[in-house]
Design a protein around this motif. Sequence first.
Motif, mmCIF file in Angstrom:
data_model
loop_
_atom_site.group_PDB
_atom_site.id
_atom_site.type_symbol
_atom_site.label_atom_id
_atom_site.label_comp_id
_atom_site.label_asym_id
_atom_site.label_seq_id
_atom_site.Cartn_x
_atom_site.Cartn_y
_atom_site.Cartn_z
ATOM 1 N N ALA A 106 0.547 -1.230 -0.300
ATOM 2 C CA ALA A 106 0.303 -0.164 0.620
ATOM 3 C C ALA A 106 0.736 1.122 0.138
ATOM 4 C CB ALA A 106 -1.371 0.412 0.902
ATOM 5 N N LEU A 107 0.667 2.046 -1.094
ATOM 6 C CA LEU A 107 1.466 3.068 -0.748
ATOM 7 C C LEU A 107 0.509 4.593 -0.822
ATOM 8 C CD1 LEU A 107 3.899 4.860 -2.411
ATOM 9 C CD2 LEU A 107 2.914 4.509 -4.786
ATOM 10 N N VAL A 108 0.771 5.613 -0.173
ATOM 11 C CA VAL A 108 0.151 6.768 0.009
ATOM 12 C C VAL A 108 0.536 8.271 -0.152
ATOM 13 C CG1 VAL A 108 -0.992 8.308 1.561
ATOM 14 C CG2 VAL A 108 -1.334 6.198 2.294
ATOM 15 N N VAL A 109 0.841 8.667 -1.647
ATOM 16 C CA VAL A 109 1.754 9.439 -1.721
ATOM 17 C C VAL A 109 1.410 11.511 -1.682
ATOM 18 C CG1 VAL A 109 2.163 10.900 -4.390
ATOM 19 C CG2 VAL A 109 2.170 8.288 -4.006
ATOM 20 N N SER A 110 2.153 12.052 -0.650
ATOM 21 C CA SER A 110 1.151 12.894 -0.611
ATOM 22 C C SER A 110 2.442 14.039 -1.440
ATOM 23 C CB SER A 110 1.609 13.203 0.785
ATOM 24 O OG SER A 110 1.350 12.726 1.441
ATOM 25 N N PRO A 111 1.905 15.701 -1.119
ATOM 26 C CA PRO A 111 2.489 16.528 -1.381
ATOM 27 C C PRO A 111 3.877 16.563 -1.463
ATOM 28 C CG PRO A 111 0.521 17.493 -1.547
ATOM 29 C CD PRO A 111 0.414 15.971 -1.147
ATOM 30 N N THR A 112 3.894 16.956 0.276
ATOM 31 C CA THR A 112 5.374 17.272 0.833
ATOM 32 C C THR A 112 5.761 16.098 1.756
ATOM 33 O OG1 THR A 112 4.125 18.337 2.600
ATOM 34 C CG2 THR A 112 4.600 19.801 0.954
ATOM 35 N N HIS A 113 6.852 16.235 2.526
ATOM 36 C CA HIS A 113 7.047 15.394 3.496
ATOM 37 C C HIS A 113 6.478 15.489 5.419
ATOM 38 C CE1 HIS A 113 9.556 13.025 5.740
ATOM 39 N NE2 HIS A 113 9.533 13.666 6.616
ATOM 40 N N GLU A 114 6.073 16.791 5.107
ATOM 41 C CA GLU A 114 5.336 17.231 6.218
ATOM 42 C C GLU A 114 3.951 16.444 6.050
ATOM 43 O OE1 GLU A 114 3.954 18.596 9.477
ATOM 44 O OE2 GLU A 114 6.070 18.871 9.244
ATOM 45 N N LEU A 115 3.757 16.449 5.438
ATOM 46 C CA LEU A 115 1.688 15.785 4.695
ATOM 47 C C LEU A 115 2.566 14.283 5.448
ATOM 48 C CD1 LEU A 115 0.105 18.034 2.306
ATOM 49 C CD2 LEU A 115 -0.585 17.208 4.648
ATOM 50 N N ALA A 116 3.142 13.759 5.283
ATOM 51 C CA ALA A 116 3.043 12.297 4.465
ATOM 52 C C ALA A 116 3.217 12.284 6.363
ATOM 53 C CB ALA A 116 4.621 11.439 4.274
ATOM 54 N N ALA A 117 4.386 13.391 6.964
ATOM 55 C CA ALA A 117 4.977 12.850 8.400
ATOM 56 C C ALA A 117 3.451 13.325 8.900
ATOM 57 C CB ALA A 117 5.804 14.302 9.030
ATOM 58 N N GLN A 118 2.111 14.182 8.997
ATOM 59 C CA GLN A 118 1.254 14.080 10.054
ATOM 60 C C GLN A 118 0.281 12.690 9.550
ATOM 61 O OE1 GLN A 118 -1.098 17.124 8.476
ATOM 62 N NE2 GLN A 118 0.163 18.764 8.711
ATOM 63 N N GLN A 119 0.179 12.053 8.070
ATOM 64 C CA GLN A 119 -0.269 10.862 8.702
ATOM 65 C C GLN A 119 0.024 9.782 8.862
ATOM 66 O OE1 GLN A 119 0.640 10.841 4.318
ATOM 67 N NE2 GLN A 119 -1.674 12.087 4.017
ATOM 68 N N ALA A 120 1.724 9.582 9.295
ATOM 69 C CA ALA A 120 1.956 8.286 9.915
ATOM 70 C C ALA A 120 2.295 8.768 11.356
ATOM 71 C CB ALA A 120 4.372 8.663 9.909
ATOM 72 N N ARG A 121 2.067 9.957 11.739
ATOM 73 C CA ARG A 121 1.341 10.301 12.982
ATOM 74 C C ARG A 121 -0.052 9.698 13.107
ATOM 75 N NH1 ARG A 121 4.403 15.002 12.467
ATOM 76 N NH2 ARG A 121 2.442 15.882 11.875
ATOM 77 N N VAL A 122 -1.207 9.309 12.580
ATOM 78 C CA VAL A 122 -2.173 8.864 12.706
ATOM 79 C C VAL A 122 -1.762 7.352 12.397
ATOM 80 C CG1 VAL A 122 -4.543 8.950 11.275
ATOM 81 C CG2 VAL A 122 -3.042 10.736 11.647
ATOM 82 N N ILE A 123 -1.442 7.180 11.667
ATOM 83 C CA ILE A 123 -0.490 5.206 11.256
ATOM 84 C C ILE A 123 -0.207 4.855 12.463
ATOM 85 C CG2 ILE A 123 0.748 3.765 10.730
ATOM 86 C CD1 ILE A 123 -0.139 4.146 7.627
ATOM 87 N N LYS A 124 0.345 5.268 13.496
ATOM 88 C CA LYS A 124 0.471 4.859 14.603
ATOM 89 C C LYS A 124 -0.154 4.470 15.779
ATOM 90 C CE LYS A 124 5.890 6.767 15.512
ATOM 91 N NZ LYS A 124 6.233 7.847 15.809
ATOM 92 N N LEU A 125 -1.151 5.114 15.751
ATOM 93 C CA LEU A 125 -2.384 4.715 16.506
ATOM 94 C C LEU A 125 -3.523 4.021 16.056
ATOM 95 C CD1 LEU A 125 -4.233 8.495 16.322
ATOM 96 C CD2 LEU A 125 -3.273 7.195 18.247
ATOM 97 N N LEU A 126 -3.089 3.786 14.454
ATOM 98 C CA LEU A 126 -3.908 2.390 14.544
ATOM 99 C C LEU A 126 -2.768 0.676 14.488
ATOM 100 C CD1 LEU A 126 -5.637 4.517 11.090
ATOM 101 C CD2 LEU A 126 -6.776 3.636 13.970
ATOM 102 N N LEU A 127 -2.072 1.327 14.365
ATOM 103 C CA LEU A 127 -1.308 0.382 14.008
ATOM 104 C C LEU A 127 -0.954 -0.861 14.926
ATOM 105 C CD1 LEU A 127 1.881 0.644 11.726
ATOM 106 C CD2 LEU A 127 0.239 -0.176 10.326
#
Length: 240
Positions: A106-127
């Motif tokens: 699964a791949l999520v492409v975001s325009p900036t690293h900062e946005l990808a980092a925000q998603q990483a914080r949400v994923i951390k809750l679910l993993l």
Amino acid sequence: FEEANLIRKALRIKVTGTDVPPPLKSFAELVTRYKVSRRLMAALRPAGFSSPTPIQRQAIPALMAGRELLAVAPTGSGKTLAFLIPLLAGLLALRARGDWPEGVKALVVSPTHELAAQQARVIKLLLPGTGLRACLLSKATATGSDFTKVDLLLANPLRLVNLVEEGKVALGQCRYVVLDEADKLFELGFVEQVDALLAVAQHHEVVRALFSATLPERVEDLARSVLQQPLRITVGMRNA
Ligand code: ADP
Ligand code: MG
């Protein structure tokens, strides 16, 4: 059907396309109706997510059904969970049926690293407890990681295209490709990179989705040209 339409009308969810799945009534329905693991869903309530937002209500069941989609909803409307929940649930379902090749699935492409980092914080809750491995692409992880051990990759386009070209990341087993903030991806000029990534992520069961806060023509053109029988979901938009 009537009930589904009433929910959509009340929440201003507009959908075009064929065979549209009904919107979610609650997160609990993911467990009871869609057989999503209780464990994955258990993390939502303590994190303050008690009921799904409108875009989540319609996009989650659509992605769970394997539908490709263009989802447009304003900033702050909860688009991140709208794709992360079905991606994680979909990966767990793949693993459960023994379809579990090495590498990015699964791949999520975001325009900036900062946005990808925000998603990483949400994923951390679910993993926790899922055994799934997610990686946020950064300068450090780009050089130090074995991407055959990564199930879900969060990335910005430039760095990822480089890794793909160097043969360090393979996308042939990718079952989900999400382009987040698709409007910004275009504004920032990542057309070529997005095309290159979509060209290598061609698994026969790949499910692709574009998420966007606005709907410029180029986003709609991309949806029309690459997505298969897409649903177009819009929430809270004028002229949509
Ligand atoms: P978008 O990507 O549409 O701009 P985000 O996914 O970043 O929106 O979510 C915006 C905010 O809403 C975040 O702070 C997130 O934690 C919160 N949020 C998302 N889904 C829910 C929900 N179902 N219930 C309550 N808050 C939510
Ligand atoms: Mg977002």
